[in-house]
Design an enzyme around this catalytic site. Structure first.
Site, PDB file in Angstrom:
ATOM      1  N   SER A 248      43.559  39.337  40.915  1.00  0.00           N
ATOM      2  CA  SER A 248      43.916  39.546  42.175  1.00  0.00           C
ATOM      3  C   SER A 248      44.255  40.900  42.570  1.00  0.00           C
ATOM      4  CB  SER A 248      44.883  38.412  42.961  1.00  0.00           C
ATOM      5  OG  SER A 248      45.001  38.480  44.264  1.00  0.00           O
TER       6      SER A 248
ATOM      7  N   ASP B  13      37.294  30.665  46.214  1.00  0.00           N
ATOM      8  CA  ASP B  13      38.516  31.371  46.297  1.00  0.00           C
ATOM      9  C   ASP B  13      38.457  31.923  48.013  1.00  0.00           C
ATOM     10  OD1 ASP B  13      40.430  33.387  46.144  1.00  0.00           O
ATOM     11  OD2 ASP B  13      39.790  34.152  44.158  1.00  0.00           O
TER      12      ASP B  13
ATOM     13  N   HIS C  78      41.186  30.557  44.269  1.00  0.00           N
ATOM     14  CA  HIS C  78      41.974  31.711  43.720  1.00  0.00           C
ATOM     15  C   HIS C  78      42.873  31.229  42.346  1.00  0.00           C
ATOM     16  CE1 HIS C  78      43.289  35.800  44.478  1.00  0.00           C
ATOM     17  NE2 HIS C  78      44.501  35.409  44.258  1.00  0.00           N
TER      18      HIS C  78
END
Length: 684
Positions: free
Chosen positions: A536, A621, A656
């Protein structure tokens, strides 16, 4: 014949801002429903599978090895709330938890709340979240996401009959709270486009969802809102927060139809959160330039900041992280010199002491403590060599009981066979940067060891040194593992965060590089054996670092990486964008635009011989859109000097957080480890 890497079609798109022109050949990859986009992602997936098929058996063995260390028929430590003991259990061979409760006694008959395994049977992805039990213990509200975009549908189960009510409240955060009337449920809706949490509604059982009443709407696009019930059960509280400001509203939980009262209106850079005890609200805040936060209080009838008074004053060298309130005590989580500590105080302040801890580097924090009327405080301790351990600490007698330690089903595991250290590197501006290190006894500092360095460094999120059974697969094969506590987190207090955000963001990257150089200089490893990993915003870290020092690493793993920073932060329709201007800066302003552009990985790809790379993403995501890493990899493939391995995998069923099942997640990790082992010649 060697496999040919996929090449995405180039359709140049001119992007102009502040008289600066960028040409983006792969902008079109953001067309989620375009068959050509999916075809490209599948081509990359197939290339990755073909290139790594020689690792299939090893990957399967790694998965089996990691799975074998996990106690499959496991259960959480029960916690007590409103006459019931609650617990989550796992059964052998099953991916998801089973939630149960017992009335008053742990010896009582078990009541099934949810068997998530059965609920998830028809879904590739399934996440149950936000279980909220009504005050009379008869109803359970819960949220379900079966797409992995963090959009939950709230439903309600009658715990007396087992019936799932027809109520379906869509596009929520999944969390909710009950008023004391046992029929009014407060919840948070998300904007369908940006996924920003922006509305608070109340639903009354037995009424149609279309009749739900909007009780608050947050119109400032840089804020998110949420709702919860105070631990004392006396108040329903609405919070609204941006990165640097907060605002709260409250009503008595006995009067759900009342108008919410503003606690303290938002002010520039005033951060605060509130808790209730007796006749006071307690406030954790940075008021009066308390950069590391302090604890204040105010009477319920006088909540504006002019009435707030200090309880724990601000300290330059101690970050006040959290407060847990009980009827007779409060427990404060503080961070001093990078390490957390638990401070216990009685409400008359005659008692003030720390729960004793002795370790060089560790993680400690509060666990589940929903019961207000108890002197038992539950906390969790872990370190790089100590499995996660749950303790119940009696605040009045100062005695504790070890309730559970994470099982490691490996007869060869002995914590004393591993060494953990804390070291400090020096960044280019002279700042000392801490790191936590673990390796197996017998590993020599001769510069020949493979080493995996992990980092994050954003949002003030601190990656503390924690134990991992899966990490043993690295350590037992001679790897050194290092967590770099770089600026952008809060490891060394709030200033550590401030020095790694906005126009100071480059400190995050230079800190990580400084740690790498320290590890090489002090012969923990060498460049040919050094690997880096981040996910991330940590993927942004990895992407920026390899643009700055591509020769420093043998290989990197970038998971769901945030790498197209300029374009994303200019697109207000993308989830998270507007709420993150206080983290990265608003590129609609020229100064921030050019600064962000200077480190954005996608915008700074050059004709370097980058390290070996594995890049992963999820098609659904919502935090970092799949097209960011897709575009990044496509652009990297254009570089003529890039001669090493470049793999890109898109999980077409997840978002995610990756796979939802506990074992599916292990399969993803096994592939990452196999990638690393292959690069250093370890094949079993």
């Amino acid at each position: 014949m060697l496999n040919t890497p996929p090449k995405a079609k180039q359709i140049p798109k001119k992007l102009v801002k502040h008289n600066d022109e960028r040409i983006d050949e792969f902008y079109w990859l953001n067309e989620r429903d375009n068959p050509e986009v999916k075809a490209y992602l599948e081509a990359e997936n197939n290339y990755y599978k073909e290139e790594t098929k020689h690792l299939n058996r090893f990957t399967d063995d790694l998965f089996a090895e990691m799975k074998s260390r996990i106690k499959e028929d496991d259960e959480s430590v029960p916690y007590f709330l409103n006459e019931y003991w609650y617990q989550a259990k796992f059964e052998t061979g099953k991916d998801y938890p089973i939630y149960i409760r017992k009335f008053q006694s742990l010896e009582a008959k078990e009541e099934l709340l949810f068997d998530v395994n059965k609920m998830a049977e028809a879904h590739d992805y399934y996440k149950l979240s936000g279980i909220a039990i009504s005050p009379d213990n008869t109803m359970a509200a819960y949220g379900v996401d079966n797409v992995s975009r963090r959009e939950y549908t709230i439903q309600v189960k009658n715990l007396k009959t087992g019936e799932i009510l027809p109520t379906k409240i869509e596009k929520t955060t999944g969390s909710s709270c009950w008023a004391n009337d046992n029929k009014t449920l407060f919840y948070t809706r998300k904007d369908p486009q940006t996924l920003r949490s922006y509305q608070i509604y109340k639903h009354v059982l037995g009424t149609d969802v279309s009749q739900d009443q909007l009780v608050y709407q947050e119109d400032d696009e840089t804020y998110n809102c949420f709702v919860y019930k105070s631990k004392s059960k006396q108040f329903i509280i609405i919070g609204s927060s941006s990165t640097l400001q907060d605002e709260y509203r409250f009503i008595n939980a006995n009067t759900p139809d009342a108008q919410f009262q503003v606690f303290q209106e938002r002010q520039p850079e005033l951060e605060y959160s509130i808790m209730h005890y007796d006749d006071y609200f307690y406030i954790l805040t940075n008021k009066d330039d308390a950069q590391n936060f302090k604890l204040m209080r105010t009477k319920i009838a006088e909540t504006s900041s002019k009435h707030w008074e200090d309880v724990i004053k601000h300290r330059e060298d101690v970050l006040l992280e959290d407060v847990e309130i009980f009827k007779n005590y409060l427990v404060v989580t503080e961070r001093f010199n990078g390490l957390s500590r638990l401070r216990v105080m009685s409400w008359d302040f005659n008692e003030d002491f720390f729960i004793p801890i002795s370790s060089e580097t560790y993680t400690i924090g509060t666990s589940t403590n929903p019961d207000f009327n108890t002197d038992t405080f539950r906390y969790v301790f872990s370190s790089l060599t100590t499995p996660t351990t749950v303790f119940d600490y009696n605040l009045s007698t100062k005695t504790e009981v070890k309730m559970k330690q994470q099982a490691v089903l490996d007869h060869s595991f002995d914590a004393s066979n591993y060494i953990e250290e804390r070291q400090w590197a020096t960044a280019k501006d002279g700042t000392r940067v801490p790191m936590s290190i673990v390796y197996k006894k017998g590993v020599k500092r001769n510069g020949e060891n493979p080493l995996l360095q992990y980092g994050y460094g954003s949002y003030g999120h601190t990656v503390d040194p924690f134990f991992s059974t899966t990490r043993l697969s690295l350590l037992n094969r001679g790897f050194v593992f290092v967590i770099a506590h770089i600026r952008g987190g809060e490891y060394l207090g709030r200033p550590w965060y401030e020095e790694g955000k906005m126009l100071n963001k480059n400190n995050t990257f230079s800190d990580f590089i400084a740690v790498s150089e320290f590890l090489i200089t002090h012969k923990y490893t060498k460049s040919e054996q050094l690997f880096a990993m981040g996910g991330s915003a940590g993927g942004l870290l990895i992407g920026s670092v390899i643009n700055l020092r591509p020769e420093l690493y043998q290989g990197v793993i970038a998971a769901v990486p945030f790498v197209d920073v300029v374009t994303t932060m200019l697109d207000e329709s993308i989830p998270l964008t507007t709420g993150e201007y206080d983290e990265w800066g608003n590129p609609n302003q020229s100064e921030y635009y050019h600064y962000i552009k200077s480190y954005s990985p996608y915008d700074n790809v050059s004709n370097y011989n980058y390290p070996n790379m594995l890049v992963t993403t999820g098609f659904y995501d919502s935090q970092v859109q799949y097209w960011e890493p897709a575009k990044w990899v496509a652009k990297l493939r254009l570089q003529s000097n890039y001669s090493k391995k470049l793999y890109f995998e898109t999980n077409m069923n997840t978002g995610h957080g990756g796979a939802s099942g506990r074992f599916e997640a292990l399969k993803e990790l096994a592939k990452e480890y196999a990638f690393l082992f292959d690069l250093v010649g370890i094949d079993r």
